[in-house]
Scaffold this motif. Sequence first.
Motif, PDB file in Angstrom:
ATOM      1  N   ARG A 178      67.519  -1.208 -35.071  1.00 46.56           N
ATOM      2  CA  ARG A 178      68.306  -0.345 -35.958  1.00 46.56           C
ATOM      3  C   ARG A 178      67.530   0.916 -36.327  1.00 46.56           C
ATOM      4  N   TYR A 179      66.223   0.789 -36.503  1.00 49.98           N
ATOM      5  CA  TYR A 179      65.404   1.915 -36.930  1.00 49.98           C
ATOM      6  C   TYR A 179      64.732   2.673 -35.778  1.00 49.98           C
ATOM      7  N   HIS A 180      64.899   2.182 -34.553  1.00 47.79           N
ATOM      8  CA  HIS A 180      64.236   2.835 -33.414  1.00 47.79           C
ATOM      9  C   HIS A 180      65.197   3.232 -32.294  1.00 47.79           C
ATOM     10  N   THR A 181      66.494   3.089 -32.505  1.00 50.88           N
ATOM     11  CA  THR A 181      67.467   3.417 -31.470  1.00 50.88           C
ATOM     12  C   THR A 181      67.782   4.904 -31.465  1.00 50.88           C
ATOM     13  N   LEU A 182      67.584   5.526 -30.299  1.00 50.25           N
ATOM     14  CA  LEU A 182      67.947   6.929 -30.100  1.00 50.25           C
ATOM     15  C   LEU A 182      69.397   7.052 -29.642  1.00 50.25           C
ATOM     16  N   ALA A 183      69.817   6.118 -28.801  1.00 48.50           N
ATOM     17  CA  ALA A 183      71.167   6.117 -28.231  1.00 48.50           C
ATOM     18  C   ALA A 183      71.474   4.706 -27.744  1.00 48.50           C
ATOM     19  N   ARG A 184      72.775   4.451 -27.500  1.00 49.15           N
ATOM     20  CA  ARG A 184      73.230   3.118 -27.111  1.00 49.15           C
ATOM     21  C   ARG A 184      74.303   3.232 -26.040  1.00 49.15           C
ATOM     22  N   ALA A 185      74.298   2.276 -25.123  1.00 47.41           N
ATOM     23  CA  ALA A 185      75.364   2.164 -24.126  1.00 47.41           C
ATOM     24  C   ALA A 185      75.848   0.725 -24.137  1.00 47.41           C
ATOM     25  N   GLN A 186      77.158   0.528 -24.035  1.00 42.12           N
ATOM     26  CA  GLN A 186      77.640  -0.857 -24.028  1.00 42.12           C
ATOM     27  C   GLN A 186      78.722  -1.058 -22.984  1.00 42.12           C
ATOM     28  N   LEU A 187      78.804  -2.301 -22.549  1.00 48.66           N
ATOM     29  CA  LEU A 187      79.754  -2.743 -21.545  1.00 48.66           C
ATOM     30  C   LEU A 187      80.266  -4.099 -22.022  1.00 48.66           C
ATOM     31  N   ILE A 188      81.582  -4.270 -22.080  1.00 50.10           N
ATOM     32  CA  ILE A 188      82.145  -5.507 -22.620  1.00 50.10           C
ATOM     33  C   ILE A 188      82.958  -6.225 -21.557  1.00 50.10           C
ATOM     34  N   GLY A 189      82.538  -7.456 -21.263  1.00 44.23           N
ATOM     35  CA  GLY A 189      83.297  -8.363 -20.406  1.00 44.23           C
ATOM     36  C   GLY A 189      83.894  -9.447 -21.273  1.00 44.23           C
ATOM     37  N   ALA A 225      68.118 -11.492 -34.855  1.00 43.96           N
ATOM     38  CA  ALA A 225      68.366 -10.652 -36.027  1.00 43.96           C
ATOM     39  C   ALA A 225      67.169  -9.755 -36.324  1.00 43.96           C
ATOM     40  N   PHE A 226      65.957 -10.283 -36.174  1.00 40.47           N
ATOM     41  CA  PHE A 226      64.763  -9.476 -36.442  1.00 40.47           C
ATOM     42  C   PHE A 226      64.586  -8.397 -35.380  1.00 40.47           C
ATOM     43  N   VAL A 227      64.856  -8.733 -34.129  1.00 41.41           N
ATOM     44  CA  VAL A 227      64.817  -7.716 -33.073  1.00 41.41           C
ATOM     45  C   VAL A 227      65.858  -6.633 -33.390  1.00 41.41           C
ATOM     46  N   GLY A 228      67.074  -7.061 -33.774  1.00 41.45           N
ATOM     47  CA  GLY A 228      68.128  -6.114 -34.132  1.00 41.45           C
ATOM     48  C   GLY A 228      67.748  -5.236 -35.303  1.00 41.45           C
ATOM     49  N   LEU A 282      76.465  -0.292 -37.917  1.00 40.73           N
ATOM     50  CA  LEU A 282      75.192   0.422 -37.777  1.00 40.73           C
ATOM     51  C   LEU A 282      75.435   1.928 -37.779  1.00 40.73           C
ATOM     52  N   PRO A 283      74.410   2.707 -38.065  1.00 32.91           N
ATOM     53  CA  PRO A 283      74.574   4.162 -38.015  1.00 32.91           C
ATOM     54  C   PRO A 283      75.009   4.592 -36.608  1.00 32.91           C
ATOM     55  N   GLU A 284      75.840   5.615 -36.551  1.00 33.07           N
ATOM     56  CA  GLU A 284      76.260   6.149 -35.256  1.00 33.07           C
ATOM     57  C   GLU A 284      75.068   6.807 -34.581  1.00 33.07           C
ATOM     58  N   VAL A 285      74.984   6.598 -33.271  1.00 31.03           N
ATOM     59  CA  VAL A 285      73.980   7.262 -32.443  1.00 31.03           C
ATOM     60  C   VAL A 285      74.697   7.745 -31.191  1.00 31.03           C
ATOM     61  N   PRO A 286      74.088   8.687 -30.468  1.00 34.67           N
ATOM     62  CA  PRO A 286      74.722   9.123 -29.216  1.00 34.67           C
ATOM     63  C   PRO A 286      74.876   7.952 -28.248  1.00 34.67           C
ATOM     64  N   SER A 287      75.779   8.125 -27.312  1.00 35.32           N
ATOM     65  CA  SER A 287      75.964   7.089 -26.298  1.00 35.32           C
ATOM     66  C   SER A 287      75.497   7.610 -24.951  1.00 35.32           C
ATOM     67  N   PHE A 288      75.276   6.686 -24.035  1.00 40.33           N
ATOM     68  CA  PHE A 288      74.988   7.034 -22.654  1.00 40.33           C
ATOM     69  C   PHE A 288      75.741   6.038 -21.784  1.00 40.33           C
ATOM     70  N   THR A 289      75.481   5.984 -20.512  1.00 44.00           N
ATOM     71  CA  THR A 289      76.285   5.197 -19.588  1.00 44.00           C
ATOM     72  C   THR A 289      75.546   3.956 -19.107  1.00 44.00           C
ATOM     73  N   VAL A 290      76.241   2.815 -19.118  1.00 42.22           N
ATOM     74  CA  VAL A 290      75.753   1.591 -18.469  1.00 42.22           C
ATOM     75  C   VAL A 290      76.874   1.092 -17.574  1.00 42.22           C
ATOM     76  N   ASP A 332      62.861   4.747 -29.328  1.00 42.09           N
ATOM     77  CA  ASP A 332      61.912   5.844 -29.566  1.00 42.09           C
ATOM     78  C   ASP A 332      60.449   5.427 -29.574  1.00 42.09           C
ATOM     79  N   THR A 333      60.160   4.189 -29.231  1.00 35.47           N
ATOM     80  CA  THR A 333      58.790   3.695 -29.199  1.00 35.47           C
ATOM     81  C   THR A 333      58.606   2.814 -27.964  1.00 35.47           C
ATOM     82  N   GLU A 334      57.379   2.735 -27.436  1.00 39.74           N
ATOM     83  CA  GLU A 334      57.143   1.930 -26.236  1.00 39.74           C
ATOM     84  C   GLU A 334      57.299   0.443 -26.502  1.00 39.74           C
ATOM     85  N   THR A 335      56.942   0.011 -27.711  1.00 45.15           N
ATOM     86  CA  THR A 335      57.108  -1.395 -28.078  1.00 45.15           C
ATOM     87  C   THR A 335      57.741  -1.475 -29.459  1.00 45.15           C
ATOM     88  N   LEU A 336      58.549  -2.511 -29.647  1.00 41.77           N
ATOM     89  CA  LEU A 336      59.189  -2.706 -30.960  1.00 41.77           C
ATOM     90  C   LEU A 336      58.239  -3.303 -31.985  1.00 41.77           C
TER      91      LEU A 336
END
Length: 179
Positions: A160-171, A153-156, A14-22, A140-144
Motif C-alpha cells: 500500500r505504501y510502496h506501489t507506484l502503479a498497478r495492473a490487474q487481470l480477473i478470471g 495482509a502484512f505484504v499488502g 486503496l488510494p488510486e494509482v496509475p495503471s499499466f498492462t498485464v 518503488d523499492t527493490e525489497t519490501l
Amino acid sequence: MTEAKRAPLPHDFLPEVPSFTVVSDDVAPGAVLKDAQVYAAGNVSPQLRWSGFPAETKSFAVTCFDPDAPTGSGFWHWVLFDIPASVTELPAGAASGGFEGLPKGAVHGRNDYGTKDFGGAAPPAEDPRHRYVFTVYAVDTETLGVDENASPAFVGFNLRYHTLARAQLIGEYAASDAS
C-alpha cells in the motif's frame, strides 16, 4: 431469486494509482480459468506478462486474490514479491512445483492455503463463480522488507505504501466449470 451481491475488489479501498498492462496466455479477462489454474486439476501458476509501468519501478509484486471466498475476508491464492525490475514476465508454473522460471531474488509469501506458492482456484461446490484477481504491482523499492513468513495482509500493508502503479487481470471459476 435475486443475484447475490458481489464483494468489492481488493483495490477498491486503496488510494488510486496509475495503471499499466498485464496480459496472460493462460487467463483471459472475465473468462473461466483453465483447468491448470484449478487447485485439484493442475495447480499451475499462470503465465503473466506486463508493460507500461513507471520508469522509476525498482521491483514488482504479483498476487492472486479471491474476493468472493466465503470467509468474510476473501482468500489469497498467491503472494510473490521482490521480483527484480528487469523481469516483465513469469512463465506458466513459475510459482508451482519446482518453481521453473521463478526469478532469482523473488520471494513467495504465505498464501491462505498456508503454503509459499501459487494455490489454484477451489471454490465451494455450491457457490456461484468466484473472481480471481491477478495483480502486478510496480514497486518503488527493490525489497519490501518482509520475509516469506509474512501474512498476505502484512505484504499488502507494505505494498500500500510502496506501489507506484498497478495492473490487474480477473478470471472466474466455479466448481460447476470443472471439465
